[in-house]
Design a protein around this motif. Structure first.
Motif, PDB file in Angstrom:
ATOM      1  N   LYS A 142       0.829  -1.201   0.000  1.00 44.32           N
ATOM      2  CA  LYS A 142       0.000   0.000   0.000  1.00 44.32           C
ATOM      3  C   LYS A 142       0.869   1.258   0.000  1.00 44.32           C
ATOM      4  N   TRP A 143       1.867   1.281   0.875  1.00 47.21           N
ATOM      5  CA  TRP A 143       2.733   2.453   0.969  1.00 47.21           C
ATOM      6  C   TRP A 143       3.636   2.583  -0.249  1.00 47.21           C
ATOM      7  N   LEU A 144       4.168   1.463  -0.735  1.00 45.57           N
ATOM      8  CA  LEU A 144       5.008   1.519  -1.925  1.00 45.57           C
ATOM      9  C   LEU A 144       4.208   2.013  -3.115  1.00 45.57           C
ATOM     10  N   GLY A 145       2.936   1.656  -3.163  1.00 53.00           N
ATOM     11  CA  GLY A 145       2.073   2.116  -4.242  1.00 53.00           C
ATOM     12  C   GLY A 145       1.889   3.618  -4.266  1.00 53.00           C
ATOM     13  N   LYS A 146       2.055   4.266  -3.115  1.00 49.43           N
ATOM     14  CA  LYS A 146       1.964   5.722  -3.083  1.00 49.43           C
ATOM     15  C   LYS A 146       3.180   6.371  -3.737  1.00 49.43           C
ATOM     16  N   LEU A 147       4.284   5.639  -3.752  1.00 50.65           N
ATOM     17  CA  LEU A 147       5.493   6.145  -4.392  1.00 50.65           C
ATOM     18  C   LEU A 147       5.517   5.828  -5.875  1.00 50.65           C
ATOM     19  N   ASP A 148       5.045   4.625  -6.213  1.00 51.23           N
ATOM     20  CA  ASP A 148       4.984   4.183  -7.616  1.00 51.23           C
ATOM     21  C   ASP A 148       3.978   3.050  -7.666  1.00 51.23           C
ATOM     22  N   ASP A 149       2.881   3.261  -8.359  1.00 48.87           N
ATOM     23  CA  ASP A 149       1.777   2.302  -8.302  1.00 48.87           C
ATOM     24  C   ASP A 149       2.071   0.967  -8.971  1.00 48.87           C
ATOM     25  N   ASN A 150       3.211   0.853  -9.663  1.00 43.62           N
ATOM     26  CA  ASN A 150       3.527  -0.414 -10.335  1.00 43.62           C
ATOM     27  C   ASN A 150       4.779  -1.083  -9.774  1.00 43.62           C
ATOM     28  N   GLN A 151       5.357  -0.522  -8.721  1.00 46.26           N
ATOM     29  CA  GLN A 151       6.665  -0.993  -8.274  1.00 46.26           C
ATOM     30  C   GLN A 151       6.642  -2.404  -7.697  1.00 46.26           C
ATOM     31  N   VAL A 152       5.567  -2.796  -7.041  1.00 46.12           N
ATOM     32  CA  VAL A 152       5.497  -4.163  -6.511  1.00 46.12           C
ATOM     33  C   VAL A 152       5.569  -5.175  -7.649  1.00 46.12           C
ATOM     34  N   ASN A 153       4.847  -4.917  -8.729  1.00 45.79           N
ATOM     35  CA  ASN A 153       4.902  -5.817  -9.892  1.00 45.79           C
ATOM     36  C   ASN A 153       6.286  -5.837 -10.519  1.00 45.79           C
ATOM     37  N   VAL A 154       6.946  -4.677 -10.553  1.00 44.35           N
ATOM     38  CA  VAL A 154       8.305  -4.607 -11.096  1.00 44.35           C
ATOM     39  C   VAL A 154       9.247  -5.472 -10.268  1.00 44.35           C
ATOM     40  N   LEU A 155       9.139  -5.377  -8.957  1.00 41.69           N
ATOM     41  CA  LEU A 155       9.987  -6.184  -8.079  1.00 41.69           C
ATOM     42  C   LEU A 155       9.734  -7.679  -8.287  1.00 41.69           C
ATOM     43  N   LYS A 156       8.474  -8.062  -8.372  1.00 41.28           N
ATOM     44  CA  LYS A 156       8.143  -9.476  -8.579  1.00 41.28           C
ATOM     45  C   LYS A 156       8.710  -9.987  -9.893  1.00 41.28           C
ATOM     46  N   GLU A 157       8.566  -9.213 -10.947  1.00 33.54           N
ATOM     47  CA  GLU A 157       9.083  -9.634 -12.256  1.00 33.54           C
ATOM     48  C   GLU A 157      10.609  -9.736 -12.253  1.00 33.54           C
ATOM     49  N   ASN A 158      11.258  -8.812 -11.573  1.00 27.36           N
ATOM     50  CA  ASN A 158      12.721  -8.806 -11.560  1.00 27.36           C
ATOM     51  C   ASN A 158      13.322  -9.978 -10.793  1.00 27.36           C
ATOM     52  N   PHE A 159      12.650 -10.402  -9.714  1.00 24.41           N
ATOM     53  CA  PHE A 159      13.273 -11.357  -8.800  1.00 24.41           C
ATOM     54  C   PHE A 159      12.627 -12.738  -8.769  1.00 24.41           C
ATOM     55  N   GLN A 160      11.507 -12.931  -9.483  1.00 27.54           N
ATOM     56  CA  GLN A 160      10.778 -14.185  -9.339  1.00 27.54           C
ATOM     57  C   GLN A 160      11.566 -15.405  -9.823  1.00 27.54           C
ATOM     58  N   ASP A 161      12.497 -15.198 -10.759  1.00 23.24           N
ATOM     59  CA  ASP A 161      13.242 -16.333 -11.304  1.00 23.24           C
ATOM     60  C   ASP A 161      14.583 -16.556 -10.617  1.00 23.24           C
ATOM     61  N   ILE A 162      14.900 -15.728  -9.624  1.00 24.20           N
ATOM     62  CA  ILE A 162      16.190 -15.902  -8.965  1.00 24.20           C
ATOM     63  C   ILE A 162      16.104 -15.753  -7.439  1.00 24.20           C
ATOM     64  N   ALA A 163      15.359 -14.780  -6.932  1.00 25.78           N
ATOM     65  CA  ALA A 163      15.275 -14.569  -5.481  1.00 25.78           C
ATOM     66  C   ALA A 163      13.924 -13.972  -5.130  1.00 25.78           C
ATOM     67  N   PRO A 164      12.850 -14.760  -5.278  1.00 23.06           N
ATOM     68  CA  PRO A 164      11.507 -14.227  -5.029  1.00 23.06           C
ATOM     69  C   PRO A 164      11.305 -13.719  -3.610  1.00 23.06           C
ATOM     70  N   ASP A 165      12.042 -14.299  -2.650  1.00 18.45           N
ATOM     71  CA  ASP A 165      11.890 -13.842  -1.270  1.00 18.45           C
ATOM     72  C   ASP A 165      12.357 -12.407  -1.092  1.00 18.45           C
ATOM     73  N   LEU A 166      13.245 -11.933  -1.976  1.00 20.11           N
ATOM     74  CA  LEU A 166      13.737 -10.567  -1.859  1.00 20.11           C
ATOM     75  C   LEU A 166      12.600  -9.555  -1.995  1.00 20.11           C
ATOM     76  N   THR A 167      11.656  -9.840  -2.875  1.00 23.65           N
ATOM     77  CA  THR A 167      10.494  -8.955  -3.004  1.00 23.65           C
ATOM     78  C   THR A 167       9.727  -8.890  -1.699  1.00 23.65           C
ATOM     79  N   GLU A 168       9.540 -10.041  -1.067  1.00 24.19           N
ATOM     80  CA  GLU A 168       8.851 -10.092   0.228  1.00 24.19           C
ATOM     81  C   GLU A 168       9.573  -9.231   1.252  1.00 24.19           C
ATOM     82  N   PHE A 169      10.891  -9.350   1.312  1.00 22.52           N
ATOM     83  CA  PHE A 169      11.658  -8.606   2.309  1.00 22.52           C
ATOM     84  C   PHE A 169      11.615  -7.102   2.043  1.00 22.52           C
ATOM     85  N   VAL A 170      11.791  -6.727   0.781  1.00 26.52           N
ATOM     86  CA  VAL A 170      11.774  -5.303   0.428  1.00 26.52           C
ATOM     87  C   VAL A 170      10.440  -4.676   0.796  1.00 26.52           C
TER      88      VAL A 170
END
Length: 254
Positions: A142-170
Motif C-alpha cells: 500500500k505504501w510503496l504504491g503511493k510512491l509508484d503504483d507499479n513498483q510491486v509488480n516490477v519487483l516481482k518480475e525482476n526477482f521471481q526467477d532468482i530470489a523471489p523472497d527478496l520482493t517479500e523482504f523489500v
C-alpha cells in the motif's frame, strides 16, 4: 569576507558552539580548512534557497548515517537538527529508515550517536514502539504504491526467477515495517532517502526511483536538486554530480 560572514551567520543558526569548536580544532594545523568549511559549506551551500534548514539537517543526518564513517560530524548535525526544529521522534525515524538503504550497522551507530547527543543535552525521551497491524506485505504494498503504483509488480518480475523472497523482504520490511511508521512526513522520508543514496554513490537505479517517488509525493524539482547539491559538502563533488545527472534523467521522463 562576505562569504565568510554569511557562512558564519548561517552556522550560528544551526550550531554556533560546534562551529567555534571546529575552527579552534583546526587553527594549529590547517586554519584554511576551517575557512573553507565556513565560506563554502555554510556561506555558499547552506545559504541556498529551495529547502528549509529543517529539511537540510534531515538530509545531512540521513547522509552521514548512511555513510557510516563520520560519527563526530553526525553528532554535530543531530545537535543542529534539534536546534532548527527537528523533533527527536523525527530523528529516530530518519535513522531507522537508513537500515533499509545502508544496513543495520549504520542505523545502530546512528541511533547510538543520537542517544549520546540527547544525554549531553539532558533531553528526556520516551521511546516509541509501533505495533504493526494486519499483513506486513499488504501494508508495505500500500505504501510503496503511493510512491509508484507499479513498483510491486516490477519487483516481482525482476526477482521471481532468482530470489523471489527478496520482493517479500523489500516490501514487508522496507515499506510495511519502516515506511508505514508514523512521526515522519512522506516528503521528509524521500528527502532523507535521496540524500542517503546520493552519499552512498552505489545505487543509481534506486536513487532514480526515489527521485521519481519524491515527485510523486509532492517534492518539487528544486527541493530534490538542493538536497543533492547539499551532499557536495559531505560526500564530495563526484557523488553530487552523479546524483544531479540521475535527477536530470528522471526529470526528462517525468
Amino acid at each position: 569576507m562576505e562569504r565568510y560572514n554569511r557562512g558564519w551567520e548561517k552556522l550560528k543558526e544551526i550550531d554556533g558552539e560546534a562551529g567555534e569548536a571546529v575552527v579552534e580544532s583546526l587553527e594549529d594545523i590547517a586554519p584554511d580548512l576551517s575557512k573553507y568549511v565556513i565560506e563554502f559549506s555554510f556561506g555558499d551551500i547552506y545559504c541556498r534557497t529551495g529547502t528549509t534548514l529543517k529539511e537540510k539537517e534531515i538530509a545531512v543526518v540521513a547522509g552521514l548515517t548512511a555513510m557510516g564513517n563520520a560519527t563526530p560530524q553526525l553528532k554535530v548535525h543531530i545537535n543542529g537538527a534539534l536546534n532548527v526544529g527537528v523533533s527527536t521522534e523525527e530523528l529516530v525515524e530518519v535513522i531507522l529508515q537508513m537500515s533499509s538503504y545502508s544496513g543495520f550497522p549504520s542505523a545502530i551507530n546512528g541511533i547510538n550517536a543520537l542517544k549520546e547527543v540527547l544525554q549531553e543535552k539532558n533531553i528526556d525521551f520516551q521511546p516509541v514502539t509501533e505495533k504493526q497491524e494486519g499483513d506486513r506485505f499488504s501494508q508495505g504494498a500500500k505504501w510503496l504504491g503511493k510512491l509508484d503504483d507499479n513498483q510491486v509488480n516490477v519487483l516481482k518480475e525482476n526477482f521471481q526467477d532468482i530470489a523471489p523472497d527478496l520482493t517479500e523482504f523489500v516490501v514487508a520490511f522496507g515499506y510495511g515495517d519502516i515506511y508505514s511508521r508514523k512521526n515522519l512526513d512522506p516528503k521528509l522520508r524521500q528527502i532523507a532517502t535521496i540524500a542517503a543514496l546520493t552519499c552512498m554513490g552505489t545505487a543509481q537505479p534506486q536513487l532514480a526511483f526515489h527521485i521519481r517517488a519524491g515527485l510523486n509525493v509532492g517534492l518539487t524539482r528544486k527541493e530534490i536538486i538542493e538536497t543533492i547539491i547539499l551532499m557536495v559538502v559531505y560526500a564530495g563533488f563526484p557523488a553530487a554530480i552523479n546524483g544531479i545527472n540521475t535527477a536530470k534523467e528522471v526529470f526528462s521522463t517525468f
